[in-house]
Design a protein around this motif. Sequence first.
Motif, PDB file in Angstrom:
ATOM      1  N   SER A 107       9.825   0.855  -6.312  1.00  0.00           N
ATOM      2  CA  SER A 107       8.483   1.236  -6.383  1.00  0.00           C
ATOM      3  C   SER A 107       8.089   2.249  -7.477  1.00  0.00           C
ATOM      4  CB  SER A 107       7.952   1.748  -5.133  1.00  0.00           C
ATOM      5  OG  SER A 107       8.333   2.872  -4.750  1.00  0.00           O
ATOM      6  N   THR A 108       8.916   3.253  -7.698  1.00  0.00           N
ATOM      7  CA  THR A 108       8.849   4.266  -8.608  1.00  0.00           C
ATOM      8  C   THR A 108       9.146   3.924  -9.998  1.00  0.00           C
ATOM      9  OG1 THR A 108      10.969   5.440  -8.051  1.00  0.00           O
ATOM     10  CG2 THR A 108       8.733   5.971  -6.973  1.00  0.00           C
ATOM     11  N   THR A 109      10.076   3.037 -10.291  1.00  0.00           N
ATOM     12  CA  THR A 109      10.682   2.728 -11.312  1.00  0.00           C
ATOM     13  C   THR A 109      10.094   1.440 -11.920  1.00  0.00           C
ATOM     14  OG1 THR A 109      12.581   1.581 -10.735  1.00  0.00           O
ATOM     15  CG2 THR A 109      12.960   3.980 -11.187  1.00  0.00           C
ATOM     16  N   LYS A 110       9.697   0.600 -11.182  1.00  0.00           N
ATOM     17  CA  LYS A 110       9.022  -0.396 -11.516  1.00  0.00           C
ATOM     18  C   LYS A 110       7.592  -0.447 -12.393  1.00  0.00           C
ATOM     19  CE  LYS A 110       8.648  -3.797  -8.701  1.00  0.00           C
ATOM     20  NZ  LYS A 110       8.188  -4.657  -7.525  1.00  0.00           N
ATOM     21  N   LYS A 111       6.885   0.389 -12.127  1.00  0.00           N
ATOM     22  CA  LYS A 111       5.467   0.483 -13.042  1.00  0.00           C
ATOM     23  C   LYS A 111       5.648   1.695 -14.091  1.00  0.00           C
ATOM     24  CE  LYS A 111       2.372  -0.479  -8.991  1.00  0.00           C
ATOM     25  NZ  LYS A 111       1.418  -0.338  -8.392  1.00  0.00           N
ATOM     26  N   SER A 112       6.674   2.390 -14.041  1.00  0.00           N
ATOM     27  CA  SER A 112       6.848   3.561 -14.855  1.00  0.00           C
ATOM     28  C   SER A 112       7.378   2.914 -16.216  1.00  0.00           C
ATOM     29  CB  SER A 112       7.887   4.470 -14.386  1.00  0.00           C
ATOM     30  OG  SER A 112       9.266   4.186 -14.405  1.00  0.00           O
ATOM     31  N   LYS A 113       7.928   1.842 -16.486  1.00  0.00           N
ATOM     32  CA  LYS A 113       8.128   1.238 -17.706  1.00  0.00           C
ATOM     33  C   LYS A 113       7.035   0.827 -18.440  1.00  0.00           C
ATOM     34  CE  LYS A 113      12.498  -0.453 -15.808  1.00  0.00           C
ATOM     35  NZ  LYS A 113      13.243  -1.815 -15.311  1.00  0.00           N
ATOM     36  N   ALA A 152       0.770  -1.286   0.064  1.00  0.00           N
ATOM     37  CA  ALA A 152       0.096   0.126  -0.052  1.00  0.00           C
ATOM     38  C   ALA A 152       0.848   1.231   0.105  1.00  0.00           C
ATOM     39  CB  ALA A 152      -0.974   0.169   1.167  1.00  0.00           C
ATOM     40  N   ILE A 153       1.843   1.391   0.567  1.00  0.00           N
ATOM     41  CA  ILE A 153       3.049   2.693   0.709  1.00  0.00           C
ATOM     42  C   ILE A 153       3.475   2.682  -0.573  1.00  0.00           C
ATOM     43  CG2 ILE A 153       5.052   3.318   1.731  1.00  0.00           C
ATOM     44  CD1 ILE A 153       4.389   1.652   4.361  1.00  0.00           C
ATOM     45  N   ARG A 154       3.928   1.412  -1.233  1.00  0.00           N
ATOM     46  CA  ARG A 154       4.638   1.422  -2.463  1.00  0.00           C
ATOM     47  C   ARG A 154       3.556   2.008  -3.590  1.00  0.00           C
ATOM     48  NH1 ARG A 154       6.062  -3.663  -2.868  1.00  0.00           N
ATOM     49  NH2 ARG A 154       8.249  -3.166  -2.042  1.00  0.00           N
ATOM     50  N   GLU A 155       2.380   1.668  -3.525  1.00  0.00           N
ATOM     51  CA  GLU A 155       1.431   1.967  -4.436  1.00  0.00           C
ATOM     52  C   GLU A 155       1.046   3.510  -4.201  1.00  0.00           C
ATOM     53  OE1 GLU A 155      -3.030   1.108  -5.861  1.00  0.00           O
ATOM     54  OE2 GLU A 155      -1.821  -0.566  -4.760  1.00  0.00           O
ATOM     55  N   TRP A 178       8.367   8.261  -0.565  1.00  0.00           N
ATOM     56  CA  TRP A 178       7.982   7.086   0.422  1.00  0.00           C
ATOM     57  C   TRP A 178       7.314   7.616   1.652  1.00  0.00           C
ATOM     58  CZ3 TRP A 178       8.004   1.888  -0.767  1.00  0.00           C
ATOM     59  CH2 TRP A 178       7.945   1.163   0.447  1.00  0.00           C
ATOM     60  N   SER A 179       8.125   8.548   2.371  1.00  0.00           N
ATOM     61  CA  SER A 179       7.785   9.082   3.545  1.00  0.00           C
ATOM     62  C   SER A 179       6.211   9.896   3.458  1.00  0.00           C
ATOM     63  CB  SER A 179       8.580  10.308   4.170  1.00  0.00           C
ATOM     64  OG  SER A 179       9.700  10.292   3.696  1.00  0.00           O
ATOM     65  N   LEU A 180       5.842  10.492   2.484  1.00  0.00           N
ATOM     66  CA  LEU A 180       4.504  11.009   2.066  1.00  0.00           C
ATOM     67  C   LEU A 180       3.581  10.083   2.163  1.00  0.00           C
ATOM     68  CD1 LEU A 180       3.135  13.592   1.216  1.00  0.00           C
ATOM     69  CD2 LEU A 180       3.515  13.133  -0.955  1.00  0.00           C
ATOM     70  N   ALA A 181       3.773   8.729   1.475  1.00  0.00           N
ATOM     71  CA  ALA A 181       2.947   7.892   1.454  1.00  0.00           C
ATOM     72  C   ALA A 181       2.703   7.263   3.014  1.00  0.00           C
ATOM     73  CB  ALA A 181       3.263   6.638   0.737  1.00  0.00           C
TER      74      ALA A 181
END
Length: 67
Positions: free
Chosen positions: A61-67, A8-11, A31-34
């Motif tokens: 978490s930020t690069t995995k879904k951006s591909k 949930a934090i990652r998303e 990450w801290s904001l989430a």
Amino acid sequence: MVKLNENAIREAAYYNWQNAGCPQGQDEYFWSLAVEQLSKSCNCSCKTSSAKKSTSTAKKSTTKKSK
């Protein structure tokens, strides 16, 4: 007590990052904001042990879904 779910934090971090225009080098910030947002939304004193993930986890978490 409820433990924050790492997925949930990652998303949340990913969507915050996307909404900010995908800036590079701010993984820990998102990450801290989430963690902060999810802690507030659960209305409890959540344990934030999952929040102390390394920068590399946040980067994944930020690069995995951006591909």
